[in-house]
Design a protein around this motif. Structure first.
Motif, PDB file in Angstrom:
ATOM      1  N   VAL A 143      25.849  25.237  11.665  1.00 10.22           N
ATOM      2  CA  VAL A 143      24.867  24.591  10.807  1.00 10.22           C
ATOM      3  C   VAL A 143      23.556  24.508  11.592  1.00 10.22           C
ATOM      4  O   VAL A 143      23.482  23.789  12.593  1.00 10.22           O
ATOM      5  N   TRP A 144      22.573  25.258  11.171  1.00 11.57           N
ATOM      6  CA  TRP A 144      21.234  25.176  11.757  1.00 11.57           C
ATOM      7  C   TRP A 144      20.261  25.709  10.710  1.00 11.57           C
ATOM      8  O   TRP A 144      19.922  26.885  10.693  1.00 11.57           O
ATOM      9  N   PRO A 145      19.831  24.845   9.789  1.00 11.03           N
ATOM     10  CA  PRO A 145      19.013  25.301   8.669  1.00 11.03           C
ATOM     11  C   PRO A 145      17.619  25.770   9.107  1.00 11.03           C
ATOM     12  O   PRO A 145      17.123  25.340  10.159  1.00 11.03           O
ATOM     13  N   PRO A 146      17.008  26.635   8.309  1.00 13.94           N
ATOM     14  CA  PRO A 146      15.641  27.071   8.605  1.00 13.94           C
ATOM     15  C   PRO A 146      14.724  25.856   8.753  1.00 13.94           C
ATOM     16  O   PRO A 146      14.817  24.893   7.986  1.00 13.94           O
ATOM     17  N   GLY A 147      13.885  25.890   9.777  1.00 18.08           N
ATOM     18  CA  GLY A 147      12.961  24.790  10.042  1.00 18.08           C
ATOM     19  C   GLY A 147      13.514  23.738  10.985  1.00 18.08           C
ATOM     20  O   GLY A 147      12.786  22.832  11.398  1.00 18.08           O
ATOM     21  N   ALA A 148      14.795  23.822  11.341  1.00 20.29           N
ATOM     22  CA  ALA A 148      15.383  22.851  12.261  1.00 20.29           C
ATOM     23  C   ALA A 148      14.833  23.061  13.664  1.00 20.29           C
ATOM     24  O   ALA A 148      14.523  24.198  14.057  1.00 20.29           O
ATOM     25  N   ALA A 149      14.710  21.969  14.424  1.00 18.93           N
ATOM     26  CA  ALA A 149      14.179  22.058  15.781  1.00 18.93           C
ATOM     27  C   ALA A 149      14.741  20.923  16.628  1.00 18.93           C
ATOM     28  O   ALA A 149      15.002  19.834  16.144  1.00 18.93           O
ATOM     29  N   ARG A 150      14.915  21.236  17.893  1.00 21.16           N
ATOM     30  CA  ARG A 150      15.309  20.217  18.852  1.00 21.16           C
ATOM     31  C   ARG A 150      14.047  19.628  19.459  1.00 21.16           C
ATOM     32  O   ARG A 150      13.021  20.291  19.583  1.00 21.16           O
TER      33      ARG A 150
END
Length: 154
Positions: A143-150
């Motif tokens: 699970v790592w949707p577009p626009g995700a960021a750490r």
């Protein structure tokens, strides 16, 4: 019931927290309500997953990596767990996290990885848990949707 473990990043941006929450619920919905969610309840991905499991009618199992582990939000979710397994480490450490990953993966059918796909930064992390699940031939839902960021923690 399907037993689903979670691994994931702690340092998520506020926008990413919302994106991940939506994506995790979508990933878990096909299993609901027959879910046993297995989590260390760390801040970030683990707590998002745990809340989603509970909200979807599943039950929560907690794996506590060390005696001195967790903050207020951890304790609130821990109180809702039907099972708590405490590991014999005094302090959180890479070894404690690696041991917790082993306990979770040994008792799970599926792994949900809230992961940006980057290599491991050490033992006990998200990338290592994913690699362990793959070696076990366990299904892994990334699970790592577009626009995700750490968040940058340096």
């Amino acid at each position: 019931m399907t037993r689903i473990a979670v691994t994931g990043h702690r340092n998520l941006s506020p926008r990413t927290t919302v994106l991940i929450d939506t994506a995790v619920r979508e990933a878990l919905r096909p299993y609901a309500p027959d879910i046993v969610g297995i989590s260390c309840l760390a801040s970030g991905a683990d707590q998002i997953f745990a809340s989603a499991v509970i909200d979807l009618g599943g039950v929560l199992e907690a794996v506590v990596p060390a005696r001195q582990y967790g903050e207020a939000s951890f304790r609130e979710l821990l109180a809702r767990a039907v099972t708590v397994r405490r590991l014999p480490y005094d302090l959180p450490s890479p070894a404690a996290y690696a041991a917790a990953n082993e306990v979770m993966l040994a008792s799970a059918d599926v792994l949900v990885a809230i992961w940006d796909g980057l290599p491991a930064q050490g033992i006990g992390g998200t990338a290592e848990a994913v690699a362990d699940a793959v070696r076990r031939e366990m299904p892994v839902h990334i699970v790592w949707p577009p626009g995700a960021a750490r968040l940058d923690t340096t």
